[in-house]
Write a protein that holds these residues in place. Structure first.
Motif, mmCIF file in Angstrom:
data_model
loop_
_atom_site.group_PDB
_atom_site.id
_atom_site.type_symbol
_atom_site.label_atom_id
_atom_site.label_comp_id
_atom_site.label_asym_id
_atom_site.label_seq_id
_atom_site.Cartn_x
_atom_site.Cartn_y
_atom_site.Cartn_z
ATOM 1 N N LYS A 1 -10.709 -12.674 -60.538
ATOM 2 C CA LYS A 1 -10.474 -11.651 -59.515
ATOM 3 C C LYS A 1 -10.875 -10.278 -60.027
ATOM 4 C CE LYS A 1 -7.403 -9.889 -56.026
ATOM 5 N NZ LYS A 1 -6.094 -9.941 -55.395
ATOM 6 N N TYR A 2 -10.582 -9.987 -61.293
ATOM 7 C CA TYR A 2 -11.042 -8.721 -61.873
ATOM 8 C C TYR A 2 -12.569 -8.673 -61.818
ATOM 9 C CZ TYR A 2 -6.559 -7.019 -63.638
ATOM 10 O OH TYR A 2 -5.292 -6.513 -63.738
ATOM 11 N N GLY A 3 -13.217 -9.770 -62.245
ATOM 12 C CA GLY A 3 -14.682 -9.822 -62.236
ATOM 13 C C GLY A 3 -15.268 -9.663 -60.846
ATOM 14 N N PHE A 4 -14.646 -10.269 -59.857
ATOM 15 C CA PHE A 4 -15.108 -10.157 -58.469
ATOM 16 C C PHE A 4 -15.100 -8.692 -58.027
ATOM 17 C CE2 PHE A 4 -14.151 -9.903 -53.933
ATOM 18 C CZ PHE A 4 -15.179 -10.655 -53.391
ATOM 19 N N ASN A 5 -13.992 -8.007 -58.273
ATOM 20 C CA ASN A 5 -13.892 -6.600 -57.879
ATOM 21 C C ASN A 5 -14.853 -5.719 -58.674
ATOM 22 O OD1 ASN A 5 -11.620 -6.006 -55.803
ATOM 23 N ND2 ASN A 5 -10.855 -7.664 -57.091
ATOM 24 N N LEU A 6 -15.013 -6.009 -59.949
ATOM 25 C CA LEU A 6 -15.949 -5.224 -60.761
ATOM 26 C C LEU A 6 -17.382 -5.418 -60.288
ATOM 27 C CD1 LEU A 6 -14.315 -5.714 -64.251
ATOM 28 C CD2 LEU A 6 -14.663 -3.532 -63.056
ATOM 29 N N HIS A 7 -17.709 -6.601 -59.809
ATOM 30 C CA HIS A 7 -19.065 -6.862 -59.312
ATOM 31 C C HIS A 7 -19.474 -5.847 -58.233
ATOM 32 C CE1 HIS A 7 -22.584 -9.188 -58.106
ATOM 33 N NE2 HIS A 7 -22.199 -8.993 -56.859
ATOM 34 N N PHE A 8 -18.543 -5.461 -57.400
ATOM 35 C CA PHE A 8 -18.849 -4.565 -56.288
ATOM 36 C C PHE A 8 -18.650 -3.084 -56.595
ATOM 37 C CE2 PHE A 8 -17.918 -8.666 -54.314
ATOM 38 C CZ PHE A 8 -19.076 -8.827 -53.570
ATOM 39 N N HIS A 9 -18.080 -2.753 -57.759
ATOM 40 C CA HIS A 9 -17.746 -1.353 -58.034
ATOM 41 C C HIS A 9 -18.244 -0.833 -59.379
ATOM 42 C CE1 HIS A 9 -15.398 -0.813 -54.426
ATOM 43 N NE2 HIS A 9 -14.869 -2.007 -54.636
ATOM 44 N N THR A 10 -19.087 -1.583 -60.067
ATOM 45 C CA THR A 10 -19.576 -1.157 -61.378
ATOM 46 C C THR A 10 -20.798 -0.256 -61.249
ATOM 47 O OG1 THR A 10 -18.712 -3.120 -62.477
ATOM 48 C CG2 THR A 10 -20.515 -1.963 -63.579
ATOM 49 N N LEU A 11 -20.690 0.932 -61.860
ATOM 50 C CA LEU A 11 -21.827 1.851 -61.943
ATOM 51 C C LEU A 11 -22.656 1.572 -63.190
ATOM 52 C CD1 LEU A 11 -19.964 5.160 -61.037
ATOM 53 C CD2 LEU A 11 -21.536 3.872 -59.565
ATOM 54 N N ALA A 12 -21.986 1.230 -64.285
ATOM 55 C CA ALA A 12 -22.651 0.924 -65.557
ATOM 56 C C ALA A 12 -21.678 0.121 -66.404
ATOM 57 C CB ALA A 12 -23.039 2.208 -66.281
ATOM 58 N N LYS A 13 -22.223 -0.608 -67.372
ATOM 59 C CA LYS A 13 -21.367 -1.319 -68.309
ATOM 60 C C LYS A 13 -22.024 -1.323 -69.682
ATOM 61 C CE LYS A 13 -22.997 -5.923 -66.969
ATOM 62 N NZ LYS A 13 -22.581 -7.235 -66.468
ATOM 63 N N ALA A 14 -21.181 -1.430 -70.697
ATOM 64 C CA ALA A 14 -21.642 -1.468 -72.078
ATOM 65 C C ALA A 14 -20.834 -2.524 -72.808
ATOM 66 C CB ALA A 14 -21.473 -0.103 -72.735
ATOM 67 N N SER A 15 -21.486 -3.277 -73.696
ATOM 68 C CA SER A 15 -20.816 -4.398 -74.353
ATOM 69 C C SER A 15 -21.076 -4.435 -75.853
ATOM 70 C CB SER A 15 -21.302 -5.729 -73.767
ATOM 71 O OG SER A 15 -20.989 -5.846 -72.409
ATOM 72 N N LEU A 16 -20.127 -5.045 -76.548
ATOM 73 C CA LEU A 16 -20.259 -5.441 -77.944
ATOM 74 C C LEU A 16 -19.930 -6.928 -77.993
ATOM 75 C CD1 LEU A 16 -18.230 -2.606 -79.723
ATOM 76 C CD2 LEU A 16 -20.718 -2.827 -79.649
ATOM 77 N N THR A 17 -20.708 -7.699 -78.716
ATOM 78 C CA THR A 17 -20.445 -9.130 -78.843
ATOM 79 C C THR A 17 -20.239 -9.471 -80.308
ATOM 80 O OG1 THR A 17 -21.785 -9.621 -76.895
ATOM 81 C CG2 THR A 17 -21.336 -11.452 -78.394
ATOM 82 N N ALA A 18 -19.124 -10.128 -80.592
ATOM 83 C CA ALA A 18 -18.830 -10.599 -81.933
ATOM 84 C C ALA A 18 -18.491 -12.080 -81.850
ATOM 85 C CB ALA A 18 -17.657 -9.819 -82.525
ATOM 86 N N THR A 19 -18.543 -12.761 -82.977
ATOM 87 C CA THR A 19 -18.276 -14.191 -82.988
ATOM 88 C C THR A 19 -17.066 -14.510 -83.851
ATOM 89 O OG1 THR A 19 -19.743 -14.577 -84.876
ATOM 90 C CG2 THR A 19 -20.722 -14.765 -82.671
ATOM 91 N N TYR A 20 -16.534 -15.717 -83.628
ATOM 92 C CA TYR A 20 -15.481 -16.230 -84.485
ATOM 93 C C TYR A 20 -15.550 -17.754 -84.421
ATOM 94 C CZ TYR A 20 -11.067 -17.336 -86.635
ATOM 95 O OH TYR A 20 -10.117 -17.845 -87.476
ATOM 96 N N GLU A 21 -15.372 -18.384 -85.579
ATOM 97 C CA GLU A 21 -15.359 -19.838 -85.654
ATOM 98 C C GLU A 21 -14.093 -20.302 -86.360
ATOM 99 O OE1 GLU A 21 -18.068 -23.573 -87.298
ATOM 100 O OE2 GLU A 21 -18.732 -21.522 -87.660
ATOM 101 N N ASN A 22 -13.402 -21.253 -85.747
ATOM 102 C CA ASN A 22 -12.216 -21.870 -86.343
ATOM 103 C C ASN A 22 -12.693 -23.099 -87.087
ATOM 104 O OD1 ASN A 22 -9.842 -23.133 -86.992
ATOM 105 N ND2 ASN A 22 -8.983 -23.055 -84.928
ATOM 106 N N LYS A 23 -12.774 -22.989 -88.404
ATOM 107 C CA LYS A 23 -13.285 -24.105 -89.198
ATOM 108 C C LYS A 23 -12.212 -25.143 -89.492
ATOM 109 C CE LYS A 23 -17.028 -21.370 -90.940
ATOM 110 N NZ LYS A 23 -17.739 -20.786 -92.046
ATOM 111 N N GLY A 24 -10.995 -24.863 -88.983
ATOM 112 C CA GLY A 24 -9.903 -25.817 -89.057
ATOM 113 C C GLY A 24 -9.445 -26.055 -90.454
#
Length: 154
Positions: free
Chosen positions: A131-154
């Motif tokens: 629902k947050y994503g749905f509303n953001l789809h119609f009201h976003t002027l710009a977006k910026a992201s950072l992507t990081a990873t994580y692995e659970n090696k158990g």
């Protein structure tokens, strides 16, 4: 100037620190943004794992209605007055750290800040990431992201 996201806790393309892992620190990271476009009236944040074995990814954090004069969230929060945190896929509002299943390989965690064209999105703490994503789809002027990873090696 481009809309930009930085963090003292996350490096784009890097590995999440233990602080952002659910079983180790479960602490929301520092996030700071700059270069918002003209007309930004509020901000929103999402953290999403597209690699979760669910068929639909996993929402780790949703925040909306961050006032336009705020440009930073400190490590561990809190979110600013007036902001609303939505229900994550852990079933409750607030930040939920990385917790991929063991042996599933590295997961990507996409931290995104959105510049929004309205003061308030019609979302509540009970609403899902979808629902947050749905509303953001119609009201976003710009977006910026950072992507990081994580692995659970158990």
């Amino acid at each position: 100037m481009a809309f930009n996201l930085t963090s003292n806790d996350i490096t784009d393309g890097g590995t999440l620190k233990d602080d952002q892992v659910q079983a180790k620190g479960n602490t929301s990271p520092h996030l700071a943004w700059s270069g918002a476009p003209e007309g930004a009236k509020s901000y929103a944040i999402t953290v999403f794992d597209p690699d979760a074995p669910t068929g639909s990814g996993f929402w780790h954090w949703t925040v909306a209605n961050i006032p336009a004069d705020i440009r930073e969230i400190p490590t561990g929060g809190p979110v600013p007055a007036g902001a609303v945190e939505g229900r994550t896929d852990y079933g409750k509002p607030g930040f939920g750290g990385a917790a991929p299943p063991p042996g599933h390989g590295p997961h990507r965690y996409i931290f995104t800040v959105f510049a929004v064209d309205v003061d308030r999105l019609p979302v509540t703490p009970e609403d899902s990431g979808a629902k947050y994503g749905f509303n953001l789809h119609f009201h976003t002027l710009a977006k910026a992201s950072l992507t990081a990873t994580y692995e659970n090696k158990g």
